[in-house]
Design an enzyme around this catalytic site. Structure first.
Site, PDB file in Angstrom:
ATOM      1  N   GLY A 138      42.327   5.464  62.736  1.00 23.13           N
ATOM      2  CA  GLY A 138      41.033   6.044  62.980  1.00 23.13           C
ATOM      3  C   GLY A 138      40.952   7.400  62.530  1.00 23.13           C
ATOM      4  O   GLY A 138      39.985   8.307  62.946  1.00 23.13           O
ATOM      5  N   LYS A 176      39.682   7.527  58.157  1.00 27.91           N
ATOM      6  CA  LYS A 176      38.594   8.476  57.640  1.00 27.91           C
ATOM      7  C   LYS A 176      38.817   9.200  56.341  1.00 27.91           C
ATOM      8  O   LYS A 176      37.704   9.221  55.858  1.00 27.91           O
ATOM      9  CB  LYS A 176      38.544   9.793  58.781  1.00 27.91           C
ATOM     10  N   ASP A 206      30.179   7.022  63.971  1.00 24.55           N
ATOM     11  CA  ASP A 206      30.599   8.292  64.887  1.00 24.55           C
ATOM     12  C   ASP A 206      30.683   9.330  63.639  1.00 24.55           C
ATOM     13  O   ASP A 206      30.972   9.084  62.807  1.00 24.55           O
ATOM     14  CB  ASP A 206      31.921   8.009  65.519  1.00 24.55           C
ATOM     15  N   ASP A 207      30.564  10.606  64.374  1.00 22.95           N
ATOM     16  CA  ASP A 207      30.735  11.641  63.679  1.00 22.95           C
ATOM     17  C   ASP A 207      30.021  11.929  62.472  1.00 22.95           C
ATOM     18  O   ASP A 207      30.394  12.322  61.411  1.00 22.95           O
ATOM     19  CB  ASP A 207      32.226  11.927  63.293  1.00 22.95           C
ATOM     20  N   TYR A 260      29.258   8.660  71.674  1.00 24.15           N
ATOM     21  CA  TYR A 260      30.649   7.752  72.118  1.00 24.15           C
ATOM     22  C   TYR A 260      31.380   8.270  73.033  1.00 24.15           C
ATOM     23  O   TYR A 260      32.415   7.616  73.334  1.00 24.15           O
ATOM     24  CB  TYR A 260      31.343   7.421  70.706  1.00 24.15           C
ATOM     25  N   TRP A 270      38.024   2.961  72.579  1.00 21.82           N
ATOM     26  CA  TRP A 270      38.780   3.617  71.385  1.00 21.82           C
ATOM     27  C   TRP A 270      39.356   4.868  71.920  1.00 21.82           C
ATOM     28  O   TRP A 270      38.782   5.933  72.245  1.00 21.82           O
ATOM     29  CB  TRP A 270      37.745   4.207  70.330  1.00 21.82           C
ATOM     30  N   ASN A 312      41.690   7.969  72.144  1.00 19.88           N
ATOM     31  CA  ASN A 312      42.218   9.159  71.146  1.00 19.88           C
ATOM     32  C   ASN A 312      43.338   9.828  71.568  1.00 19.88           C
ATOM     33  O   ASN A 312      43.668  10.909  71.890  1.00 19.88           O
ATOM     34  CB  ASN A 312      41.190  10.068  70.828  1.00 19.88           C
ATOM     35  N   ASP A 363      44.971  15.050  65.365  1.00 17.86           N
ATOM     36  CA  ASP A 363      44.086  15.606  63.982  1.00 17.86           C
ATOM     37  C   ASP A 363      43.019  16.400  64.463  1.00 17.86           C
ATOM     38  O   ASP A 363      42.208  16.858  63.572  1.00 17.86           O
ATOM     39  CB  ASP A 363      43.505  14.078  63.290  1.00 17.86           C
ATOM     40  N   ASN A 419      44.131   5.116  69.120  1.00 19.77           N
ATOM     41  CA  ASN A 419      44.128   5.961  67.702  1.00 19.77           C
ATOM     42  C   ASN A 419      45.279   6.812  67.645  1.00 19.77           C
ATOM     43  O   ASN A 419      45.323   7.918  68.324  1.00 19.77           O
ATOM     44  CB  ASN A 419      42.782   6.734  67.583  1.00 19.77           C
TER      45      ASN A 419
END
Length: 588
Positions: A169, A200, A276-277, A332, A385, A387, A392, A420
């Site tokens: 992701g 993404k 998201d985002d 989230y 999820w 991270n 990134d 992720n």
């Protein structure tokens, strides 16, 4: 990573096979043992007797419910133990009197994905209640087998968390198709069972979500789904329409349905709609303003849950063999109640699986209390999820994140955990190995032990390369804790006046750092980490030169400074620890 054919088989002469999940008492009472190493860490390992010598001929008995990919692993284990002649039979088939028997058995009392592997002189049994458990049991047998023998043990095992896996992701260069296939092989070997496709920067995932994939790309996604299913991993395709979707436009729902239909036709059986985002302070079309009112958190949640519910109830309901929809809400990364969360939990179909990152986008820790609070505020247990080790984001620029998987509490009470990873697929495996061990047996998880096991596996068991990898991992861990402790030991000895001991003690580790790049041989890992390995060599040589300076050859401080300048600052290695120490050494 060593690639293996993924298949399996089980055991024993009927009289020696356990009749229940708890096992039978046909031998002297087994005793717990820690001498057998299997990853992920099993729940219970009991020594039944001495190692079992395996003859030259063996038979694997497997019913039709056991896939070829499972029983083949059992054949691989037998080959690894030295068996020269093998065959597969169905239950009730002829068995040669001298053959070693591996038998797959079914017992409904075994928990989901769990297994019992029982190794005795008469053979091996692998008992499970489902195909996934048989597969995991076969993987364990493969890891037990060694040339000439299999340890005489019973392993009773099942996972802590139902969902354990990877979410691709991240932003930036997506993994290649070959990297994904290789990652699936690795994931299967460590008993992960989920892979979410959500890069993404795949334009067809996000920016061009409504456009169909070119036929070659669609075929690749279908292959990923097929390969994943063959090794007991659920492949989920995530489609992210949130940047441009008009929630009230039937044409957009139709485009979603068409895209999902194409992917289903290619073999995908699990889908996610991450939201998201994205910006929820504006609408993407006038129709949403008319239907949901002025933009804002609560209005966005109503629009989003309308969409998710329609996809779950109207789109997925018409497709065969499809898992419940998954999503990532726009809010989230916290547990504070809000108008958005209230509308979301009150309206979302109860079947939809919700992902949550913890109490921050990249949290240092996730506690059981935080997970419980997330469950309460969202109205369902979340799927984490996680991270880490993704790199990134700005604070991770120039870094490989190779430290152990830490900070996640046992007994979190979540649906599962997905990591992720980094753009660097092979370099991400240290964290993935740790996550797999944690998610399988969270109460027994030891981060440092797991990372050492991964390093040893990467090094093929070579001790010197293992230590080189661990030193390199430490330099690419926040605050380099091992190096920091060694520098602290140096400072204590130096300040006590024992300067020779101080320098000698740190020099040994400096040699390990400087030599690490030429000792690390795993092709994929070394290729992905090359610029960090090159920088490590310079930093290691700079540290050695500085220690020479402290030992009396003060001209070496200039060489140390030159090497530091060559290493530069774009690539982060041991930063905040090694650089600060080297800056201080000329003044000591």
């Amino acid at each position: 990573m060593r690639k293996i054919v993924l298949l399996a088989a089980v055991v024993v002469v009927a009289a020696a096979t356990p009749d229940t999940f708890a096992g039978s008492g046909d031998v002297a009472a087994p005793r717990p043992t820690s001498e057998v190493t299997v990853w992920p860490t099993p729940r219970e390992v009991e020594r039944l007797g001495p190692d079992v010598s395996v003859p030259g001929e063996a038979v694997v008995e497997a019913g039709e419910q056991i896939s070829q990919h499972t029983w083949q692993i059992a054949l691989d284990a037998l080959s690894q133990a030295g068996v020269l002649h093998q065959k597969i039979i169905r239950p009730g088939g002829p068995i040669d009197a001298d053959a070693f028997l591996v038998r797959f058995r079914t017992d409904a009392a075994v928990p989901a994905e769990g297994y019992v592997v029982d190794v005795r002189d008469s053979g091996v049994s692998i008992t499970s209640s489902d195909e996934a458990g048989a597969f995991h049991g076969a993987q364990t047998l493969l890891r037990l087998a060694r040339p000439g023998a299999i340890p005489g043990v019973r392993i009773t095992d099942h996972p802590s968390l139902p969902v354990r896996g990877i979410v691709e992701g991240f932003y930036g260069r997506p993994w290649t198709h070959a990297e994904r296939l290789d990652q699936l092989r690795f994931a299967a070997a460590v008993k992960l069972n989920a892979y979410v496709y959500a890069p993404k920067d795949d334009p067809y995932h996000r920016a061009r979500w409504a456009d169909p994939y070119p036929s070659a790309r669609l075929a690749e996604l279908g292959q990923l789904a097929d390969v994943a299913a063959s090794v007991q991993i659920r492949f989920t395709y995530a489609l992210a329409p949130g940047t441009t979707i008009c929630y009230s436009d039937p044409a957009h729902l139709h485009a979603l349905a068409a895209k999902i239909g194409l992917l289903h036709g290619a073999g995908v059986r699990s889908f996610a709609l991450p939201l998201d985002d994205i910006e929820y302070a504006r609408w993407n079309c006038p129709g949403d303003l008319a239907k949901y009112g002025p933009p804002g958190p609560a209005a966005a949640a109503r629009a989003q849950t309308d969409l998710l519910n329609r996809v779950q109830r109207d789109v997925l309901a018409g497709l065969d063999g499809v898992a419940p929809l998954q999503t990532v809400p726009t809010e989230y990364s916290d547990v504070a109640d809000s108008p958005y969360k209230k509308a979301f939990r009150e309206n979302l179909d109860e079947r939809v699986v919700l992902m949550w990152t913890g109490t921050a986008i990249v949290p240092a820790a996730i506690t059981a209390d935080e997970a419980a609070a997330a469950g309460a505020v969202w109205g369902r247990k979340p799927l984490v999820w996680d991270n880490y080790p993704v790199n990134d984001y700005p604070d991770a620029a120039g870094r490989l994140l190779l430290g152990p998987y830490t900070g996640r509490a046992a007994g979190m009470g979540v649906t599962g955990v997905l990591s992720n990873p980094m753009n660097q697929a092979c370099a991400s495996r240290g964290a993935l190995f740790g996550l797999a061990d944690f998610a399988w047996n969270d109460t027994a998880y030891d981060p440092d032990r797991a990372l050492r096991a991964h390093a040893s596996s990467l090094a093929g068991g070579d001790q010197r390369e293992t230590e080189a990898l661990l030193a390199f991992f430490d330099l690419n861990t926040r605050r380099s804790p091992v190096l920091a402790r060694k520098i602290s030991d140096f400072q204590i000895a130096w300040n006590s006046g024992d300067r020779h001991r101080a320098v000698a003690g740190l020099r040994a580790y400096a040699v390990t750092i400087a030599d690490a790049p030429k000792l690390i041989r795993d092709e994929c890992f070394a290729r992905e980490a090359r610029v960090w390995l090159d920088a490590t060599e310079r930093w290691g040589r700079a540290l050695l030169a500085a220690l020479d300076g402290l030992d009396g050859d003060r001209a070496r401080f200039a060489e140390s400074a030159k090497l530091v300048a060559e290493a530069g600052t774009a690539v982060k290695v041991g930063d905040g620890v090694l650089d600060r120490f080297l800056a201080l050494t000329p003044g000591l």
